[in-house]
Design an enzyme around this catalytic site. Sequence first.
Site, PDB file in Angstrom:
ATOM      1  N   GLY A   1     -18.466 -22.405   1.050  1.00  0.00           N
ATOM      2  CA  GLY A   1     -19.917 -22.309   1.276  1.00  0.00           C
ATOM      3  C   GLY A   1     -20.500 -23.672   1.585  1.00  0.00           C
ATOM      4  O   GLY A   1     -21.628 -23.985   1.196  1.00  0.00           O
TER       5      GLY A   1
ATOM      6  N   GLY B   1     -27.149 -24.888   1.584  1.00  0.00           N
ATOM      7  CA  GLY B   1     -27.600 -24.863   0.190  1.00  0.00           C
ATOM      8  C   GLY B   1     -26.811 -25.751  -0.761  1.00  0.00           C
ATOM      9  O   GLY B   1     -26.569 -26.940  -0.493  1.00  0.00           O
ATOM     10  N   ILE B   2     -26.401 -25.158  -1.862  1.00  0.00           N
ATOM     11  CA  ILE B   2     -25.728 -25.908  -2.940  1.00  0.00           C
ATOM     12  C   ILE B   2     -24.376 -26.455  -2.456  1.00  0.00           C
ATOM     13  O   ILE B   2     -24.001 -27.586  -2.786  1.00  0.00           O
ATOM     14  CB  ILE B   2     -25.547 -24.994  -4.175  1.00  0.00           C
ATOM     15  CG1 ILE B   2     -26.916 -24.611  -4.759  1.00  0.00           C
ATOM     16  CG2 ILE B   2     -24.682 -25.665  -5.232  1.00  0.00           C
ATOM     17  CD1 ILE B   2     -26.878 -23.474  -5.769  1.00  0.00           C
TER      18      ILE B   2
ATOM     19  N   ASP C   1     -13.702 -15.847   6.644  1.00  0.00           N
ATOM     20  CA  ASP C   1     -14.603 -14.864   6.046  1.00  0.00           C
ATOM     21  C   ASP C   1     -14.036 -14.455   4.690  1.00  0.00           C
ATOM     22  O   ASP C   1     -13.062 -13.703   4.608  1.00  0.00           O
ATOM     23  CB  ASP C   1     -14.725 -13.647   6.978  1.00  0.00           C
ATOM     24  CG  ASP C   1     -15.666 -12.598   6.406  1.00  0.00           C
ATOM     25  OD1 ASP C   1     -16.134 -12.754   5.270  1.00  0.00           O
ATOM     26  OD2 ASP C   1     -15.927 -11.605   7.121  1.00  0.00           O
ATOM     27  N   LEU C   2     -14.652 -14.951   3.638  1.00  0.00           N
ATOM     28  CA  LEU C   2     -14.121 -14.720   2.288  1.00  0.00           C
ATOM     29  C   LEU C   2     -14.401 -13.309   1.782  1.00  0.00           C
ATOM     30  O   LEU C   2     -14.015 -12.970   0.664  1.00  0.00           O
ATOM     31  CB  LEU C   2     -14.699 -15.764   1.317  1.00  0.00           C
ATOM     32  CG  LEU C   2     -14.385 -17.222   1.652  1.00  0.00           C
ATOM     33  CD1 LEU C   2     -15.028 -18.161   0.635  1.00  0.00           C
ATOM     34  CD2 LEU C   2     -12.878 -17.463   1.711  1.00  0.00           C
TER      35      LEU C   2
ATOM     36  N   GLY D   1     -21.411 -17.692  -1.494  1.00  0.00           N
ATOM     37  CA  GLY D   1     -21.933 -16.497  -2.134  1.00  0.00           C
ATOM     38  C   GLY D   1     -23.025 -15.840  -1.323  1.00  0.00           C
ATOM     39  O   GLY D   1     -23.617 -16.451  -0.425  1.00  0.00           O
TER      40      GLY D   1
ATOM     41  N   TYR E   1     -24.681  -8.137  -7.861  1.00  0.00           N
ATOM     42  CA  TYR E   1     -24.714  -9.606  -7.948  1.00  0.00           C
ATOM     43  C   TYR E   1     -24.460 -10.051  -9.396  1.00  0.00           C
ATOM     44  O   TYR E   1     -23.603 -10.901  -9.661  1.00  0.00           O
ATOM     45  CB  TYR E   1     -26.077 -10.118  -7.456  1.00  0.00           C
ATOM     46  CG  TYR E   1     -26.205 -11.619  -7.432  1.00  0.00           C
ATOM     47  CD1 TYR E   1     -25.766 -12.351  -6.332  1.00  0.00           C
ATOM     48  CD2 TYR E   1     -26.760 -12.313  -8.500  1.00  0.00           C
ATOM     49  CE1 TYR E   1     -25.882 -13.734  -6.302  1.00  0.00           C
ATOM     50  CE2 TYR E   1     -26.880 -13.691  -8.486  1.00  0.00           C
ATOM     51  CZ  TYR E   1     -26.445 -14.401  -7.386  1.00  0.00           C
ATOM     52  OH  TYR E   1     -26.558 -15.774  -7.361  1.00  0.00           O
TER      53      TYR E   1
ATOM     54  N   LYS F   1     -21.144 -12.049 -10.814  1.00  0.00           N
ATOM     55  CA  LYS F   1     -21.259 -13.353 -11.476  1.00  0.00           C
ATOM     56  C   LYS F   1     -20.765 -13.287 -12.920  1.00  0.00           C
ATOM     57  O   LYS F   1     -20.118 -14.218 -13.408  1.00  0.00           O
ATOM     58  CB  LYS F   1     -22.710 -13.845 -11.407  1.00  0.00           C
ATOM     59  CG  LYS F   1     -23.198 -14.176  -9.990  1.00  0.00           C
ATOM     60  CD  LYS F   1     -22.376 -15.276  -9.325  1.00  0.00           C
ATOM     61  CE  LYS F   1     -22.990 -15.759  -8.019  1.00  0.00           C
ATOM     62  NZ  LYS F   1     -22.183 -16.779  -7.349  1.00  0.00           N
TER      63      LYS F   1
HETATM   64  P1  NAD Z   1     -26.753 -20.393   0.746  1.00  0.00           P
HETATM   65  O1  NAD Z   1     -27.009 -19.090   1.406  1.00  0.00           O
HETATM   66  O2  NAD Z   1     -27.561 -21.563   1.125  1.00  0.00           O
HETATM   67  O3  NAD Z   1     -25.211 -20.779   0.892  1.00  0.00           O
HETATM   68  C1  NAD Z   1     -24.188 -19.826   0.738  1.00  0.00           C
HETATM   69  C2  NAD Z   1     -23.022 -20.211   1.623  1.00  0.00           C
HETATM   70  O4  NAD Z   1     -21.984 -19.243   1.436  1.00  0.00           O
HETATM   71  C3  NAD Z   1     -23.398 -20.222   3.125  1.00  0.00           C
HETATM   72  O5  NAD Z   1     -22.958 -21.411   3.724  1.00  0.00           O
HETATM   73  C4  NAD Z   1     -22.681 -18.992   3.647  1.00  0.00           C
HETATM   74  O6  NAD Z   1     -22.309 -19.092   5.012  1.00  0.00           O
HETATM   75  C5  NAD Z   1     -21.466 -18.930   2.716  1.00  0.00           C
HETATM   76  N1  NAD Z   1     -20.897 -17.587   2.767  1.00  0.00           N
HETATM   77  C6  NAD Z   1     -21.542 -16.411   2.611  1.00  0.00           C
HETATM   78  N2  NAD Z   1     -20.712 -15.388   2.852  1.00  0.00           N
HETATM   79  C7  NAD Z   1     -19.510 -15.939   3.170  1.00  0.00           C
HETATM   80  C8  NAD Z   1     -18.263 -15.382   3.544  1.00  0.00           C
HETATM   81  N3  NAD Z   1     -18.077 -14.056   3.668  1.00  0.00           N
HETATM   82  N4  NAD Z   1     -17.243 -16.222   3.787  1.00  0.00           N
HETATM   83  C9  NAD Z   1     -17.411 -17.575   3.712  1.00  0.00           C
HETATM   84  N5  NAD Z   1     -18.582 -18.151   3.367  1.00  0.00           N
HETATM   85  C10 NAD Z   1     -19.621 -17.334   3.107  1.00  0.00           C
HETATM   86  O7  NAD Z   1     -26.901 -20.087  -0.800  1.00  0.00           O
HETATM   87  P2  NAD Z   1     -26.878 -21.026  -2.098  1.00  0.00           P
HETATM   88  O8  NAD Z   1     -28.100 -20.703  -2.850  1.00  0.00           O
HETATM   89  O9  NAD Z   1     -26.541 -22.424  -1.797  1.00  0.00           O
HETATM   90  O10 NAD Z   1     -25.671 -20.315  -2.875  1.00  0.00           O
HETATM   91  C11 NAD Z   1     -24.503 -21.001  -3.263  1.00  0.00           C
HETATM   92  C12 NAD Z   1     -23.982 -20.351  -4.536  1.00  0.00           C
HETATM   93  O11 NAD Z   1     -24.936 -20.555  -5.566  1.00  0.00           O
HETATM   94  C13 NAD Z   1     -23.792 -18.839  -4.409  1.00  0.00           C
HETATM   95  O12 NAD Z   1     -22.583 -18.472  -5.046  1.00  0.00           O
HETATM   96  C14 NAD Z   1     -24.972 -18.280  -5.166  1.00  0.00           C
HETATM   97  O13 NAD Z   1     -24.727 -17.002  -5.714  1.00  0.00           O
HETATM   98  C15 NAD Z   1     -25.158 -19.334  -6.237  1.00  0.00           C
HETATM   99  N6  NAD Z   1     -26.480 -19.329  -6.859  1.00  0.00           N
HETATM  100  C16 NAD Z   1     -27.590 -19.616  -6.121  1.00  0.00           C
HETATM  101  C17 NAD Z   1     -28.837 -19.575  -6.732  1.00  0.00           C
HETATM  102  C18 NAD Z   1     -30.110 -19.898  -5.974  1.00  0.00           C
HETATM  103  O14 NAD Z   1     -31.210 -19.668  -6.522  1.00  0.00           O
HETATM  104  N7  NAD Z   1     -30.033 -20.412  -4.759  1.00  0.00           N
HETATM  105  C19 NAD Z   1     -28.935 -19.260  -8.084  1.00  0.00           C
HETATM  106  C20 NAD Z   1     -27.779 -18.977  -8.809  1.00  0.00           C
HETATM  107  C21 NAD Z   1     -26.546 -19.017  -8.181  1.00  0.00           C
END
Ligand code: NAD
Length: 257
Positions: free
Chosen positions: A8, A12-13, A41-42, A71, A155, A159
């Site tokens: 990912g 984001g993170i 594609d995970l 995610g 979800y 988790k």
């Molecule tokens: P984001 O959408 O910015 O990033 C998610 C990344 O995962 C993207 O780059 C996307 O392309 C990649 N991804 C999605 N499906 C995929 C697939 N099938 N194969 C490969 N890559 C794939 O979101 P984020 O908020 O940065 O989320 C990162 C993690 O943090 C996730 O696991 C999310 O559940 C977790 N999280 C986020 C939050 C929040 O509020 N943003 C809160 C709790 C947990």
Amino acid sequence: MSTTVVTGSTSGIGAATRAALREAGHAVVGVDLSGADVTADLSTAEGRQRAVDAVLDRCSGRLDGLVACAGLGPHVDDPARIVAVNYLGAVDLLDGLFPALRAGSGPAAVAVSSVAAAHLTWETNPIAAAVDSGDFSGVEKAVASAGEYRGQFAYAAAKNALTVAVRRRAVEWGAAGVRLNTVAPGAVDTPLLRAGEDDPRYGASIRGFTAPLGRHGRPDEIASLIVYLLGPHAGFVHGAQFVIDGGADAALRPHAV
Ligand code: NAD
């Protein structure tokens, strides 16, 4: 120079973690759907295997860190895909790259879970049987009782299962000298959260709830914790979950210790 894989990694993170690791002088192999060092594609078994094989190839079977961050959010109306990416997309990479981590220097891994992991227990987790049997074909049915909120149910279930998976691996990984922990973010300002805010089912409650610190988290704040957990200052930290949510969980569940 140590080498860390971040899934990912383009948003984001994950993107913030990749940047923080690079700034700290580490080599990073990013994995994502597109625009990353490894494109995979995970959500599919083939994609997860391809990611593992490509990473092993790039790092010659030796890896120092892994961040399983990719995610999908609860707004995605496809429970099976949420579980495939958020649970299997993390656990299959952890397991597939464990041998390479064992060969690494001061190796450690972090899986990005969520405060939602605590919204249910393992005993009430609708995908617990699937996790234990390895048969995920019944996921849609398992979360159907949540109706239009099945994405949120899937979800939280994914988790919760991910956090349990990390805890279940603590003995074997610890004995092998590979530290493994989860971070559990609350609301963090990323495209995933913004998609939830725009969703008619979830938008009002996400926008209406503010953590005690009065704001959402920033991706770089979660990245800082991840980098700490991967590094030598966290040398005795293993099998643990770190909530990073501006105080939201403490406010909602003050007696849950
Ligand atoms: P984001 O959408 O910015 O990033 C998610 C990344 O995962 C993207 O780059 C996307 O392309 C990649 N991804 C999605 N499906 C995929 C697939 N099938 N194969 C490969 N890559 C794939 O979101 P984020 O908020 O940065 O989320 C990162 C993690 O943090 C996730 O696991 C999310 O559940 C977790 N999280 C986020 C939050 C929040 O509020 N943003 C809160 C709790 C947990």
